[in-house]
Design an enzyme around this catalytic site. Structure first.
Site, PDB file in Angstrom:
ATOM      1  N   GLU A  60     -35.994  96.211 -24.802  1.00 44.17           N
ATOM      2  CA  GLU A  60     -34.556  95.933 -24.824  1.00 44.17           C
ATOM      3  C   GLU A  60     -33.703  97.065 -24.256  1.00 44.17           C
ATOM      4  O   GLU A  60     -32.709  96.820 -23.591  1.00 44.17           O
ATOM      5  CB  GLU A  60     -34.103  95.633 -26.264  1.00 44.17           C
ATOM      6  N   SER A  79     -38.904  39.983 -27.461  1.00 45.91           N
ATOM      7  CA  SER A  79     -37.832  38.987 -27.333  1.00 45.91           C
ATOM      8  C   SER A  79     -36.483  39.476 -27.854  1.00 45.91           C
ATOM      9  O   SER A  79     -35.468  38.800 -27.634  1.00 45.91           O
ATOM     10  CB  SER A  79     -38.230  37.710 -28.063  1.00 45.91           C
TER      11      SER A  79
END
Length: 680
Positions: free
Chosen positions: A92, A362
């Site tokens: 970092e 359906s």
């Protein structure tokens, strides 16, 4: 000579004022910088805010949950393993102890790299800058936020030691899975204290904050290992490790903690969907949701949700492996009032209501029959129901659908009866007659977004869709053609009560109002025994249970069972099936969807008027013989049937009327008449 002297005077005058202006500018800048540093020093040390996770409320303002996070457990820096401090510094901010909050060398290097790549490829944030941002700021891309971040960075550096800043950073950084701080991360990933972390574990954890959803070893182990390699190599380059020690740490096996069991909570699948909305559509950051004190107000109706969960558990036996999903929507707004994504959240967090896609069978036919109503068909239109081999693609391909159970009328039936009996032959004939693109367009208008192929089998719902999509499509029909966007969140406020987001339901008229209403009334026929023919209406199993007038349609495939329906105030869609697509073969399983749906609708509609449908001005109701499509007469039973005005039948039937359609007047013998005659 005169011109030369004049030029020299002008040059001296220019440099005189340039020097003065520069001195004033740089003097003012120096005073401004000194003022900032003085203000930062006088402001003193910064208080660490407590974690305030976002709270979730239902539509009545009752608390139902919160954004899950692990309790932040602050530990002193001397109670952290040295390896996690070194790994974090290396990856970092390796010059952390040499700069004063801003690493000018790193900033310059980042700017050069960005210019070379024509993108923002490099980051230059120091640990102090990230700590300030994590504690007090959102991720808004504004100049004010950047300026505040700079001030807070200076304030930290002016009032805190480097040791305290590093300690604060390691106790507040987000490591994923709700873990804030190294202590929570150590317990989440390795079930140990931060003081006991090994170099292998520390190098794994140090790489996670750059992308918790990407580098979490619990989610993406291979990516996490690649990131660990980067961290270890950076530690070597920083002089913190030897190459051989780094290689040994990389090869060391990692004993990851088991995933924690999920906690039982109200409407868990719904809350998960809310979380997706907050971070996805609303772009709120995890930090804001974890500690910003937000309040999230949702569309959930607690009573409807309770009814949905109750009937799922009541209907399906505990020892069954079959799954289910349910979505209920208020069609007037699009607000999701209930959601079930599976039978047991504890055993499976996969949300089948929004993430799974299955063939609706359906249950897809209403979109077909809407398209038919807009292209020359009426509820009285007749086609012959008999085994048929269809040809398409210019005669190159054939399609042979079958009716359920192998039953056929072997004579013409009306479209109203075909829908109630779910006749597949009638549906495919209709689909090909009007043009297969018409069904695709109608489904798109209604709100179906999944891929749809214009093929004959689409009439029978062969293309997979989600439960939420089907509910949305039926909501458009319930709204007489007005489409809504399903939503879960009504409002989000910050801890001070300021509104960050407020829902504004939108409706758009996308389908014909009259045709949509006529279709909705045709769909009530699946519960009407007057439409029984060569088989029973598909809703007969639950018709006696219903006390309200509801438009609905069933759907089934060998692996899926559906039931979807609506009133003008409520839409509900239910799917039942196996996750791996196993065949639904036993009778109880084939009826689960109908039972869950019907019980839920009755519970949710309790206390409401029995018939909430109000016909628009453009439709007319006549008493029609459902078998012949003619007006009811002597000896012919009638059923109230709606038509778009001007399309209703004018001839009467009698007990001697043959169950066929007589040729109409010559002016009606157009394309559709000839096509229908050919299909018979």
């Amino acid at each position: 000579m005169y011109h030369s002297a004049h030029a020299r005077n002008r040059k001296r005058f220019f440099f005189f004022w340039l020097t003065r202006i520069s001195a004033v500018f740089f003097g003012s800048l120096l005073l401004f910088i000194c003022a900032i540093f003085l203000a930062a020093k006088l402001a003193g040390p910064m208080d660490i805010p407590d974690a305030r996770p976002a709270l979730f409320y239902d539509s009545r303002g009752k608390l139902i949950g919160k954004w899950e996070t692990k309790s932040q457990q602050w530990v002193a820096i001397n109670h952290m393993a040295p390896s996690i401090k070194l790994a974090t510094l290396a990856i970092e901010d390796r010059r952390f102890f040499q700069h004063h909050g801003f690493d000018l060398r790193r900033i310059a290097g980042s700017a050069i790299a960005d210019l070379r790549s024509f993108s923002k490829a490099e980051g230059a944030s120091t640990i102090t800058m990230q700590y300030a941002k994590n504690l007090f700021l959102t991720n808004d891309k504004t100049w004010m936020r950047k300026a505040t971040e700079v001030f807070y960075t200076i304030r930290l550096e002016m009032n805190e030691s480097k040791k305290d800043i590093l300690e604060g950073y390691l106790n507040t950084i987000y490591y994923g899975h709700g873990a804030y701080g190294i202590e929570a991360a150590a317990k989440t990933y390795f079930n140990k204290d931060a003081d006991d972390l090994t170099l292998a574990e520390s190098s794994m954890l140090a790489g996670i904050p750059n992308g918790p959803s990407i580098y979490s070893p619990l989610l993406n182990y291979n990516e996490a290992k690649k990131r660990q390699r980067v961290v270890l190599d950076t530690m070597v380059a920083s002089g913190f490790l030897t190459k051989s020690r780094a290689d040994a740490a990389y090869r060391e096996p990692l004993a990851l903690a088991h995933k924690e069991k999920t906690v039982q909570r109200t409407a868990p699948y719904f809350q998960d969907a809310v979380r997706q909305e907050l971070t996805g559509r609303l772009h709120l950051t995890a930090k804001e949701l974890e500690s910003g004190g937000l309040k999230v107000y949702t569309t959930l109706d607690a009573e409807s949700q309770q009814a949905a969960e109750y009937w799922v558990q009541k209907t399906i036996p505990a020892n069954s492996k079959i799954q289910t999903a349910l979505v209920a929507i208020d069609p007037k707004t699009g607000g999701v009032v209930a959601m079930v994504g599976g039978r047991n959240y504890q055993s499976s967090t996969f949300n089948r209501a929004v993430s799974a896609k299955r063939a609706p069978g359906s249950a897809f036919k209403p979109f077909l029959y809407y398209a038919a109503l807009r292209n020359g068909f009426t509820p009285a239109t007749q086609l012959k129901s008999t085994p048929t081999v269809f040809t398409f693609d210019d005669g190159k391909k054939t399609y042979t659908p079958n009716n359920f159970g192998g039953y056929y009328a072997d004579k013409p039936i009306t479209m109203e009866q075909a829908l109630a009996l779910s006749d597949n032959i009638f549906a495919v004939k209709t689909h090909l007659a009007i043009g297969m693109d018409k069904l695709v367009n109608a489904a798109r208008e209604a709100g179906i977004t999944s891929p749809l192929a214009p093929v004959p089998s689409l009439a029978l719902g062969s293309e997979p869709v989600s439960v939420l999509e089907m509910a949305r499509g039926y909501a458009t029909l319930a709204n007489e053609g007005e489409r809504v966007q399903p939503d879960l969140i009504t409002k989000v406020t910050d801890q001070a009560g300021h509104v960050l987001y407020e829902w504004s339901p939108q409706k758009k008229q996308v389908m014909n109002k009259d045709a949509s209403f006529v279709l909705s009334q045709m769909m009530t026929g699946i519960f009407d025994k007057r439409l029984d023919g060569y088989t029973k209406v598909t809703g007969a199993q639950v018709s006696e249970r219903l006390t309200h007038k509801i438009a609905a349609k069933t759907g089934s495939t060998p692996t899926d069972s559906w039931m979807s329906g609506f009133t003008p105030d409520l839409v509900a869609t239910v799917w039942v099936g196996y996750d791996k697509g196993e065949t639904i073969s036993t009778f109880p399983e084939t009826g689960y969807a109908k039972d869950i749906w019907s019980h839920f609708m009755e519970s949710a509609l309790d206390g409401m008027p029995e018939n909430q449908f109000k016909p628009p001005e453009g439709v007319i109701s006549v008493s029609m013989d459902p078998k012949t499509g003619l007006l009811a007469g002597n000896g012919c039973p009638g059923r109230p049937t709606y038509f778009v005005k001007g399309t209703q039948p004018t001839a009467y039937c009698s007990e001697t009327t043959e169950n066929t359609v007589k040729p109409k007047k010559a002016e009606n013998k157009g394309f559709f008449y000839r096509l229908f005659h050919w299909f018979r």
